[in-house]
Design an enzyme around this catalytic site. Structure first.
Site, PDB file in Angstrom:
ATOM      1  N   MET A  34      50.593  36.808  46.008  1.00  0.00           N
ATOM      2  CA  MET A  34      49.800  37.669  45.134  1.00  0.00           C
ATOM      3  C   MET A  34      48.668  38.294  45.935  1.00  0.00           C
ATOM      4  O   MET A  34      47.854  37.571  46.523  1.00  0.00           O
ATOM      5  CB  MET A  34      49.206  36.845  43.982  1.00  0.00           C
ATOM      6  CG  MET A  34      50.230  36.235  43.056  1.00  0.00           C
ATOM      7  SD  MET A  34      49.481  35.079  41.865  1.00  0.00           S
ATOM      8  CE  MET A  34      49.401  33.582  42.870  1.00  0.00           C
ATOM      9  N   GLY A  60      44.679  30.196  48.690  1.00  0.00           N
ATOM     10  CA  GLY A  60      44.687  30.978  49.925  1.00  0.00           C
ATOM     11  C   GLY A  60      43.344  30.946  50.609  1.00  0.00           C
ATOM     12  O   GLY A  60      42.547  30.018  50.405  1.00  0.00           O
ATOM     13  N   GLY A  95      43.424  34.229  44.129  1.00  0.00           N
ATOM     14  CA  GLY A  95      44.475  33.931  45.093  1.00  0.00           C
ATOM     15  C   GLY A  95      45.759  33.585  44.379  1.00  0.00           C
ATOM     16  O   GLY A  95      45.778  33.648  43.174  1.00  0.00           O
ATOM     17  N   SER A  96      46.807  33.166  45.031  1.00  0.00           N
ATOM     18  CA  SER A  96      47.204  33.500  46.359  1.00  0.00           C
ATOM     19  C   SER A  96      48.731  33.422  46.491  1.00  0.00           C
ATOM     20  O   SER A  96      49.312  34.351  46.977  1.00  0.00           O
ATOM     21  CB  SER A  96      46.561  32.585  47.382  1.00  0.00           C
ATOM     22  OG  SER A  96      45.292  33.087  47.749  1.00  0.00           O
ATOM     23  N   ARG A  97      49.388  32.318  46.066  1.00  0.00           N
ATOM     24  CA  ARG A  97      50.839  32.240  46.170  1.00  0.00           C
ATOM     25  C   ARG A  97      51.385  31.273  45.124  1.00  0.00           C
ATOM     26  O   ARG A  97      50.753  30.258  44.822  1.00  0.00           O
ATOM     27  CB  ARG A  97      51.249  31.762  47.566  1.00  0.00           C
ATOM     28  CG  ARG A  97      52.730  31.997  47.880  1.00  0.00           C
ATOM     29  CD  ARG A  97      53.045  31.619  49.313  1.00  0.00           C
ATOM     30  NE  ARG A  97      53.951  30.487  49.382  1.00  0.00           N
ATOM     31  CZ  ARG A  97      54.162  29.772  50.482  1.00  0.00           C
ATOM     32  NH1 ARG A  97      53.508  30.057  51.585  1.00  0.00           N
ATOM     33  NH2 ARG A  97      55.008  28.772  50.473  1.00  0.00           N
TER      34      ARG A  97
END
Length: 201
Positions: free
Chosen positions: A79, A137, A165-167
């Site tokens: 993201m 992240g 964040g992030s993933r």
């Protein structure tokens, strides 16, 4: 417009600062107002519906990881700052456990991010065990799961968000293989809407 939990905590101070600064420091008030607007926009939480049958993306962004782990496939979605950061359940199931794992804060698109702070959500599905991982992240410092062990979840349900964040990774149930994948690295996806994998019935 719906907003993710936490939006008020970040946005209200910025808007308050803009109001205080406006009479005597207008340029700074404009900056504070812009910060508040950006935060509110960042925490937006639009409604989503799956575009078809199968495993939906847990996050908005770009597919950054596709790899085999034993007899299962992992798909990771990175993201960036312009993406919606509310995460969705990829499938129906029951949450077996939610585990917070402390760690580093490396950029979520790097290989080192495997050691980052994360929350793993283990899910029992009709197609076997699966897992959803919310990974911090470089700038993300707070992961907010909305579910707990014992909860039943539905596909595309909101299950958490990450501040800035992030993933988000999904470890697919063992019933899915590479032939079932509908995405590859670099593809753009939307949480709760885009289909990552599907099986012919």
């Amino acid at each position: 417009m719906r907003f993710a939990p936490g939006a008020r905590r970040f946005a209200v101070p910025a808007f308050a600062a803009a109001a205080v600064l406006a009479p005597f420091a207008f340029p700074l008030a404009v900056v504070a107002l812009a910060v508040g607007g950006f935060v509110a926009w960042f925490f937006r939480d639009p409604d989503r519906q799956p575009s078809g049958p199968g495993v939906v993306s847990p996050a908005d962004g770009h597919v950054s990881v596709v790899r085999e782990e034993g007899d299962q496939l992992r798909v990771g979605v990175f993201m960036n700052v312009t993406d919606v950061h509310v995460n969705r359940a990829p499938f129906d199931g029951r949450v077996e456990r939610v585990t917070h794992r402390p760690g580093a804060h490396r950029p979520a698109f790097s290989k080192e991010s495997e050691r980052n702070e994360r929350v793993d959500v283990d899910v029992a599905t009709d197609e076997g065990p699966a897992e959803l991982s919310l990974i911090a992240g470089a700038f993300a410092r707070r992961i907010h799961p909305y579910v707990a062990g014992g909860d039943d979840i539905e596909r595309a349900q909101r299950i958490g968000h990450i501040d800035f964040g992030s993933r988000a990774d999904v470890l697919l149930p063992p019933a899915y293989d590479r032939e079932d994948l509908l995405v590859e690295e670099g593809d753009s996806v939307r949480a709760g809407e885009s289909i990552l994998a599907a099986q012919e019935r």
